[in-house]
Write an enzyme that holds these catalytic residues in place. Sequence first.
Site, short mmCIF file in Angstrom:
data_model
loop_
_atom_site.label_atom_id
_atom_site.label_comp_id
_atom_site.label_asym_id
_atom_site.label_seq_id
_atom_site.Cartn_x
_atom_site.Cartn_y
_atom_site.Cartn_z
N LYS A 35 -10.89 -5.43 -6.11
CA LYS A 35 -11.01 -4.53 -7.26
C LYS A 35 -12.48 -4.13 -7.44
CE LYS A 35 -11.67 -8.26 -10.53
NZ LYS A 35 -11.49 -8.72 -11.87
N TYR A 262 -44.79 2.30 -16.90
CA TYR A 262 -44.46 2.58 -18.31
C TYR A 262 -44.84 1.40 -19.20
CZ TYR A 262 -41.48 6.58 -17.09
OH TYR A 262 -41.00 7.78 -16.66
C1 LIG Z 1 -7.01 -12.27 -12.20
C2 LIG Z 1 -8.15 -12.55 -11.26
N1 LIG Z 1 -7.95 -13.36 -10.23
C3 LIG Z 1 -8.93 -13.65 -9.35
C4 LIG Z 1 -10.19 -13.12 -9.51
C5 LIG Z 1 -11.27 -13.48 -8.51
O1 LIG Z 1 -12.26 -14.28 -9.11
P1 LIG Z 1 -13.51 -14.77 -8.26
O2 LIG Z 1 -14.28 -13.54 -7.92
O3 LIG Z 1 -14.23 -15.67 -9.18
O4 LIG Z 1 -12.96 -15.43 -7.05
C6 LIG Z 1 -10.45 -12.28 -10.58
C7 LIG Z 1 -11.80 -11.74 -10.77
O5 LIG Z 1 -12.24 -11.37 -11.80
C8 LIG Z 1 -9.39 -11.98 -11.49
O6 LIG Z 1 -9.59 -11.17 -12.53
#
Ligand SMILES: Cc1ncc(COP(=O)(O)O)c(C=O)c1O
Length: 376
Positions: A35, A262
């Site tokens: 994602k 700045y």
């Molecule tokens: C529902 C869910 N599962 C797994 C993960 C993966 O987590 P990580 O990046 O800590 O492995 C996430 C990441 O935010 C998540 O939202």
Amino acid sequence: MALNWVEIDLAALRHNFAQVQHCVGSRTAILAVVKSDAYGHGMIPVARELAKAGAHFFGVSKCWEALKLRSAGIRQPIVVLAGMEAEDAPTVIAYDLRPAVYRLDHCRLLDEAAQHAGKVARIHLKLDTGMGRLGVPVRDLEPFLDQMASLKHVHVEGVFSHLATADEADKTFSKEQMARFRGALQRLHDRSITFEYAHIANSGAVLDIPEAHGQLVRAGIMLYGSPPSEDIQSPVHLRPVMALKTKILQVKWVPSGHSIGYGRTFVCSRPTRIATIAVGYDDGYPRALSNRGEALVHGVRVPIVGRVSMNLITLDVTHVPGAAPDDEVVLLGTQGTERISAEEIAQKAHTISYEIYCAIGKNPQRLFLNSSGHLA
Ligand SMILES: Cc1ncc(COP(=O)(O)O)c(C=O)c1O
């Protein structure tokens, strides 16, 4: 060539995937969390590489991300971790997506859309065991299942929950969540609701809570080469995947007493050689690292002096006499034997490596490198 760019080391990504598999064993499937543009690493090239490496599932946050994966030829099951919107139901069925489901109205819409298409909707039922965000609260499971019972075109492929503190040394709360999860799974079994995958482990649990692995783990940050926090000592060696590089635009001597950038937050206490480089907060480099961060020039760490501005940063290269215009500078990654990690940047910016990767990864110039370091 651009003035600054992000390099993505696909060989390191594959290596990290193999480490996840090593941690969980060959009988546990891996859902690669891609994602948010694969945490800034580029969702499509990352997913293609991980598909070749053997990823069993992919995880995205929203349906449109899953559609992008499907258009890119990804055939593996895709779990939509934040769930769907009402209008997504026909798309979910058409593209065989697995939405996280925690709302009955979504379940009903999926049932209707599946019936209409002559298919079955495969869902991953999300349970809230203590994170307090998305999910059917485990105490409300029975009424939810009662309502679901009549939906004949919905199949629960997975049941899952998310751990709030898997990345902390103290596992007490993770264990409480896992106990609640196990209790909920038992209640599903008691109702003869069968499912293929129960999953609760994120990277923290992959690395540090073996009893959480089960049939499927959801690995994100460790694929990208970072442990989820400094409290977790990784039992495997992870290789960073992302680097941020740029070039020196100009080098000049500035006399003692002159200020840089700045707000005049840095005043030279001696004649100083300043190199100005082509990265700024617009490239995702945190402004919080003004007068705090470091960069690598000729394999040497040099301090950022003055404010990080939108497109420029100033470095003190007095002790790197060879530094010259057009030389390569590394802000994240390795040069020679020195390395600046996302963890180091995150710590100085009072945030986490995840946020650093997501921000830097928005850079439009991304180069994907294969195992010989050439463009993939
Ligand atoms: C529902 C869910 N599962 C797994 C993960 C993966 O987590 P990580 O990046 O800590 O492995 C996430 C990441 O935010 C998540 O939202």
